[in-house]
Enzyme design. Sequence first.
Site, PDB file in Angstrom:
ATOM      1  N   ASP A  50      -0.310   4.277   1.040  1.00 38.83           N
ATOM      2  CA  ASP A  50      -0.732   5.282   2.019  1.00 38.83           C
ATOM      3  C   ASP A  50      -0.069   5.086   3.372  1.00 38.83           C
ATOM      4  OD1 ASP A  50      -2.322   2.900   2.260  1.00 38.83           O
ATOM      5  OD2 ASP A  50      -3.715   3.987   3.551  1.00 38.83           O
ATOM      6  N   GLU A  87       4.412  -5.861   3.676  1.00 35.18           N
ATOM      7  CA  GLU A  87       4.147  -5.208   4.965  1.00 35.18           C
ATOM      8  C   GLU A  87       5.330  -5.494   5.894  1.00 35.18           C
ATOM      9  OE1 GLU A  87       1.846  -3.315   6.212  1.00 35.18           O
ATOM     10  OE2 GLU A  87      -0.020  -3.602   5.080  1.00 35.18           O
ATOM     11  N   HIS A 108       0.847  -1.206   0.000  1.00 39.97           N
ATOM     12  CA  HIS A 108       0.000   0.000   0.000  1.00 39.97           C
ATOM     13  C   HIS A 108       0.875   1.247   0.000  1.00 39.97           C
ATOM     14  CE1 HIS A 108       0.453   0.795   4.398  1.00 39.97           C
ATOM     15  NE2 HIS A 108       0.363  -0.515   4.560  1.00 39.97           N
ATOM     16  N   GLU A 143      -5.119   1.640   2.622  1.00 40.17           N
ATOM     17  CA  GLU A 143      -5.046   0.438   3.461  1.00 40.17           C
ATOM     18  C   GLU A 143      -5.256   0.786   4.922  1.00 40.17           C
ATOM     19  OE1 GLU A 143      -3.371  -2.691   6.019  1.00 40.17           O
ATOM     20  OE2 GLU A 143      -2.667  -0.629   5.860  1.00 40.17           O
TER      21      GLU A 143
END
Length: 372
Positions: A75, A166, A73, A137
């Site tokens: 963001d 992640e 992601h 996300e």
Amino acid sequence: MTGLPQLDLSADVLTLTRALVDAPSVSGAEGPLADAVEAALRALGGLEVERVGDAVLARTNLGRPTRVVLAGHLDTVPIADNVPAELREADGVQRLYGCGTSDMKSGDAVMLRLAGRFGVPGGEPAHDLTFVFYENEEVEAVKNGLGRVARERRGWLYGDLAILLEPTDGEIEGGCQGTLRARLETKGRRAHSARSWLGVNAVHGLAGALATLAAYRPREVEIDGLTFREGLNAVGITGGVAGNVIPDEASLTVNFRYAPDRDEDAAEAHVRSVFAEVLAAGATLTVTDNAGGAMPGLAEPAAAAFVAAVGRPARAKLGWTDVARFAAFGIPAVNYGPGDPQLAHTREEHVRVDRLQPAEDALIAYLSGSPA
Ligand SMILES: [Zn+2]
């Protein structure tokens, strides 16, 4: 004119992480960064690129027998006076501080490096590759960019293995646990507390449920050699009318974190069975939120090869992550990124510089098919 962020994919992973952090992209405001990522990927010349909202999708189409999806992601949570990024050294360790350094612009930087290496004519990855950079996300699940891609461009998410970058501190974390939230409510009869025998106390009605939770023995389950550890806990309690009133309503919020061998229905059935006695006595249980987990799928050949390339034992992912969206399509999915999950969303968020290159190198080894 403020300059659009420019991303040089030939720069090293630290420089690239820094450039990403210095282009703020709080959820809902990823547009300029998505533009920069899209432009950089299009310029490579070896990728089919598509834009969906502020998600940028890119893939090779080399006709390889297997495909690996890499996802991250774009963001971040709101900035806490921690942009631009700052490099600091302490005890001989260099750390890059800033919003998103761990969660997960360092992972995005690794993805961009891989795109820069394999997404060019003659890049020659051993597997076809799909890159998914997505928005939103860190906010409500309905806005999640990967969820939108899954609904609107499902074909883009097909693959033999999905790797979500992640933060995992450089460990492979397989699958993820599911999470269910439910409200257990008891009813009573209101009365003046001076004549309490005329009422029925709804708060007392929760005593059985609390005793059940205190005595609850969570399961530990081994799946593909990973240990998933469940938990069923009260996370909130409300009730009471006034200091002189026997309350006629009370509610307990519970959160069940469950291993991925249970699906959403099985998880709900389990919670209902745990509270069977309280429910039989008239309490009601309402599930307010239930997201299934993801099986690690590490026995699948593409996943096993990745574990071998990283050269460290995998462990179970206990939190819920977007890997579950891949698992819902039957694609084995793992979390693997250079950031430190403990630092995500903190004011002191940082990433150890010595974690960056090894993450990139392990992925290069895996994706180029070199022996570990
Ligand atoms: Zn994240």
